[in-house]
Scaffold this motif. Structure first.
Motif, PDB file in Angstrom:
ATOM      1  N   PRO A  65       0.831  -1.201   0.000  1.00  9.62           N
ATOM      2  CA  PRO A  65       0.000   0.000   0.000  1.00  9.62           C
ATOM      3  C   PRO A  65       0.864   1.249   0.000  1.00  9.62           C
ATOM      4  O   PRO A  65       2.050   1.189   0.359  1.00  9.62           O
ATOM      5  N   THR A  66       0.302   2.354  -0.388  1.00  8.25           N
ATOM      6  CA  THR A  66       1.038   3.619  -0.276  1.00  8.25           C
ATOM      7  C   THR A  66       1.009   4.068   1.198  1.00  8.25           C
ATOM      8  O   THR A  66       0.154   3.620   1.982  1.00  8.25           O
ATOM      9  N   ILE A  67       1.943   4.954   1.522  1.00  6.62           N
ATOM     10  CA  ILE A  67       2.044   5.397   2.911  1.00  6.62           C
ATOM     11  C   ILE A  67       0.778   6.121   3.354  1.00  6.62           C
ATOM     12  O   ILE A  67       0.300   5.929   4.471  1.00  6.62           O
ATOM     13  N   ASP A  68       0.193   6.897   2.436  1.00  4.59           N
ATOM     14  CA  ASP A  68      -1.008   7.636   2.835  1.00  4.59           C
ATOM     15  C   ASP A  68      -2.193   6.706   3.067  1.00  4.59           C
ATOM     16  O   ASP A  68      -3.012   6.943   3.946  1.00  4.59           O
ATOM     17  N   GLN A  69      -2.243   5.581   2.313  1.00  3.51           N
ATOM     18  CA  GLN A  69      -3.299   4.591   2.565  1.00  3.51           C
ATOM     19  C   GLN A  69      -3.175   4.013   3.980  1.00  3.51           C
ATOM     20  O   GLN A  69      -4.166   3.861   4.697  1.00  3.51           O
ATOM     21  N   VAL A  70      -1.950   3.712   4.347  1.00  2.51           N
ATOM     22  CA  VAL A  70      -1.694   3.169   5.690  1.00  2.51           C
ATOM     23  C   VAL A  70      -2.085   4.195   6.738  1.00  2.51           C
ATOM     24  O   VAL A  70      -2.739   3.876   7.741  1.00  2.51           O
ATOM     25  N   TRP A  71      -1.701   5.432   6.492  1.00  2.20           N
ATOM     26  CA  TRP A  71      -1.996   6.513   7.438  1.00  2.20           C
ATOM     27  C   TRP A  71      -3.500   6.700   7.615  1.00  2.20           C
ATOM     28  O   TRP A  71      -3.994   6.789   8.747  1.00  2.20           O
ATOM     29  N   ASN A 245      -6.108  -7.265   2.526  1.00  2.64           N
ATOM     30  CA  ASN A 245      -6.317  -5.874   2.932  1.00  2.64           C
ATOM     31  C   ASN A 245      -4.959  -5.246   3.276  1.00  2.64           C
ATOM     32  O   ASN A 245      -4.491  -5.295   4.406  1.00  2.64           O
ATOM     33  N   LEU A 246      -4.337  -4.672   2.241  1.00  2.00           N
ATOM     34  CA  LEU A 246      -2.960  -4.210   2.393  1.00  2.00           C
ATOM     35  C   LEU A 246      -2.788  -3.095   3.416  1.00  2.00           C
ATOM     36  O   LEU A 246      -1.879  -3.158   4.250  1.00  2.00           O
ATOM     37  N   PRO A 247      -3.641  -2.057   3.399  1.00  2.00           N
ATOM     38  CA  PRO A 247      -3.418  -0.974   4.382  1.00  2.00           C
ATOM     39  C   PRO A 247      -3.459  -1.478   5.830  1.00  2.00           C
ATOM     40  O   PRO A 247      -2.608  -1.109   6.634  1.00  2.00           O
ATOM     41  N   ALA A 251      -0.405  -1.356   8.364  1.00  5.01           N
ATOM     42  CA  ALA A 251      -0.585  -0.492   9.525  1.00  5.01           C
ATOM     43  C   ALA A 251      -0.271  -1.281  10.797  1.00  5.01           C
ATOM     44  O   ALA A 251       0.385  -0.771  11.720  1.00  5.01           O
ATOM     45  N   SER A 252      -0.711  -2.535  10.851  1.00  4.50           N
ATOM     46  CA  SER A 252      -0.420  -3.366  12.020  1.00  4.50           C
ATOM     47  C   SER A 252       1.067  -3.630  12.147  1.00  4.50           C
ATOM     48  O   SER A 252       1.639  -3.592  13.255  1.00  4.50           O
ATOM     49  N   ILE A 253       1.711  -3.919  11.011  1.00  3.26           N
ATOM     50  CA  ILE A 253       3.164  -4.136  11.031  1.00  3.26           C
ATOM     51  C   ILE A 253       3.881  -2.888  11.546  1.00  3.26           C
ATOM     52  O   ILE A 253       4.772  -2.958  12.390  1.00  3.26           O
ATOM     53  N   ALA A 254       3.419  -1.723  11.048  1.00  2.71           N
ATOM     54  CA  ALA A 254       4.043  -0.465  11.472  1.00  2.71           C
ATOM     55  C   ALA A 254       3.908  -0.276  12.977  1.00  2.71           C
ATOM     56  O   ALA A 254       4.837   0.188  13.646  1.00  2.71           O
ATOM     57  N   LEU A 255       2.761  -0.658  13.535  1.00  2.00           N
ATOM     58  CA  LEU A 255       2.555  -0.498  14.971  1.00  2.00           C
ATOM     59  C   LEU A 255       3.435  -1.460  15.776  1.00  2.00           C
ATOM     60  O   LEU A 255       3.956  -1.100  16.842  1.00  2.00           O
ATOM     61  N   LEU A 256       3.608  -2.684  15.272  1.00  2.00           N
ATOM     62  CA  LEU A 256       4.529  -3.626  15.930  1.00  2.00           C
ATOM     63  C   LEU A 256       5.935  -3.032  15.970  1.00  2.00           C
ATOM     64  O   LEU A 256       6.643  -3.092  16.984  1.00  2.00           O
ATOM     65  N   CYS A 257       6.311  -2.462  14.843  1.00  2.64           N
ATOM     66  CA  CYS A 257       7.618  -1.827  14.711  1.00  2.64           C
ATOM     67  C   CYS A 257       7.748  -0.663  15.699  1.00  2.64           C
ATOM     68  O   CYS A 257       8.761  -0.516  16.393  1.00  2.64           O
TER      69      CYS A 257
END
Lengths: 285, 266
Positions: A65-71, A245-247, A251-257
């Protein structure tokens, strides 16, 4: 001491006084850390990485996903993410602290009684070479889909680096300080209290640096195999990935990080407060 | 601990010690006998491998002799350590970096407190002040120079009023100018706190400057080659170095050391 001698000493002490724990020197160092040459390179690297990500994501919309989609996903479903992060956070907190305490206590027992090391270490090694990913489903069968198997898996991954590092730290005492203690007929307890315990802390913190990121790995892996009702960021990743569901996945991976970064930063802060004496020049050795 | 005690001081009799695995043992100390009276300063000097450190560790109770006896004030070494009668100054200061200078010197009081009864414990503050470390009480070892650290280590050995002081090349890591200041400081302090001192050193001038007697040891196996009296008057100052007596003694000690080393290669 004669008078001439004392005056020489005064000069000596004036020049060797490099300041205390929170000296002007330390704040000068802090200011130095804030200088742009220190933080700019890392920021530039992150900006380039983000740009490359964004370009790749736009070119391959079904891969990442793009960063803004994740955001957007993070903002829109903030409550869900928060709830899941709390679950994973609790697993890490309970699992890691029990693994850390158990590892340190067993290290003390092994350091004080060599026979215990010979008796228990082989078993510990056998458990530790067993892939944690393989143990996790078995634990779910045994303990169900609740929190228990997650605590156990997290504690297990933390335990080994803590044990090995603490044991090395408790053993690595200054031999000459030990000699001084022995001529005073210090008891084993006194040697532990005054020498080994604090002396082991540099190793303990090195162990924590390895163990804490592993704790998040442990919690996430346990959630992969046992999503259960209590969810968590790890199960969110598997569920969202299965639905493509890519975003949400990212997003979950980013939060783990993010959790890992917070843990490591906290550790660095505590280390600075506790281990101020072990940084810099070799002392007394 | 009265000076009049007949057994006061250190008595080493016929001590032998070997190291190494069964069948390939090397004799490190061969029937060594030596007495250090209460209030006497004795230096032990000799080439590497002559067993001088081993001898010191035997008196400190860190190594058990294979045969022979070591008595401190008429007690076995074990009993002497139990009563905290032995002060050790190791080769490096070996201070605890997480404790202040004052707390490092308090350590011997904290450890084995049973032996604190009926003795003339010194005030750690006072002893550090007399060592010129009054301004460093609340500093940490890492903030002190090497010479100051070593003085803290000496204060730590004096503070609980042991009857015997064992020093294992305490000044060897310091530079020459610093070493002289440390020697004079030690001498000054010992002058008013007469303990039996066993001082292991590599330096001939240091041995002469400090000692009442110099024990010259030879190697392979470690043995006492000669005991040289140092009749220089006390208190001694830096001027001693320039006297003829000092130079004669230095010549004598060096000559003995040469003989000892010669024997080794022969």
């Amino acid at each position: 001491m004669s008078t001439t001698d004392t005056s020489a000493l005064a000069v000596q002490s004036a020049t060797s006084a490099t300041g205390r724990r929170f000296s002007p020197l330390a704040s000068a160092k802090f200011k130095q850390n804030l200088r742009w040459t220190n933080w700019a390179p890392a920021v530039i690297t992150f900006v380039i990485a983000a740009a490359l990500w964004q370009i790749t994501a736009i070119a391959n919309p079904y891969v990442i996903p793009t960063i803004d989609q994740v955001w957007v996903s993070l903002i829109k479903d903030a409550d869900t993410y928060w709830a899941n992060m709390l679950v994973t956070g609790l697993e890490v907190l309970v699992g890691a602290s029990s693994g850390i305490i158990a590892g340190f206590i067993l290290a003390i027992i092994m350091a004080e009684f060599q026979v215990m090391e010979r008796a228990v270490m082989p078993l510990v090694v056998v458990v530790m070479v067993t892939p944690i990913v393989a143990i996790a489903p078995a634990l779910v069968v045994a303990f169900g889909f609740g929190m228990t198997p997650k605590f156990i898996v997290t504690a297990l991954v933390v335990f080994f680096p803590m044990l090995v590092n603490s044991l090395a730290g408790l053993r690595d005492v200054d031999d000459r300080a030990l000699d001084v203690m022995k001529t005073l007929h210090a008891s084993r307890w006194e040697i532990f209290r005054d020498l080994r315990f604090t002396g082991s802390m540099p190793y303990v913190f090195a162990g924590l640096r390895i163990a804490l990121p592993l704790a998040i790995v442990g919690a996430a892996v346990a959630e992969f195999v046992a999503a259960g009702q209590q969810a968590g960021l790890g199960s969110l990743v598997t569920i969202a990935a299965a639905q493509a569901n890519l975003p949400v996945t990212w997003a979950s991976i980013a939060l783990l990080c993010f959790m890992g970064v917070v843990l490591i930063s906290l550790l660095a802060l505590v280390r600075k407060r506790v281990l101020w004496w072990s940084d810099g020049a070799a002392v007394g050795r | 601990m009265e000076t009049a005690q007949p057994h006061a001081g250190v008595h080493i009799e016929n001590v032998s010690k070997s190291f190494g695995p069964e069948g390939a043992r090397t004799l490190v100390l061969n029937h060594v006998s030596l007495s250090i009276k209460m209030g006497e300063f004795v230096s032990v000097i000799g080439p590497s491998g002559c067993g001088k450190s081993t001898l010191l560790k035997t008196v400190a109770g860190l190594i058990d002799a294979d045969s022979g006896t070591v008595m401190v004030d008429g007690m076995t070494v074990k009993a002497a350590t139990k009563n905290k009668m032995i002060g050790l100054v190791p080769q490096s200061p070996a201070l605890l970096p997480w404790r202040t200078v004052l707390d490092n010197v308090r350590l011997p009081m904290r450890v084995n407190p049973k032996a604190n009864a009926n003795r003339n414990l010194r005030d750690p503050r006072e002893i550090l002040e007399s060592f010129g470390l009054g301004a460093a009480l609340d500093k940490y070892p890492g903030q002190l120079s090497g010479g100051m650290q070593q003085r803290v280590a000496i204060a730590r050995a004096f503070v609980f009023d042991p009857s015997v002081l064992l020093m294992d090349e305490p000044f060897s890591a310091l530079d020459e100018m610093n070493r002289d200041a440390q020697r004079l400081g030690l001498l000054d302090f010992w002058q008013s706190n007469r303990k039996a001192v066993m001082f292991v050193t590599h330096s001939v001038p240091e041995a002469i400057m400090l000692s009442d007697r110099i024990v010259v040891m030879g190697a392979h196996p470690g043995h006492i080659a000669e005991v040289i009296d140092v009749p220089l008057p006390r208190p001694r100052t830096i001027d001693v170095y320039a006297t003829d007596e000092f130079r004669d003694l230095e010549g004598h000690v060096r000559e003995t050391l040469r003989e000892v080393m010669g024997q080794k290669s022969a």
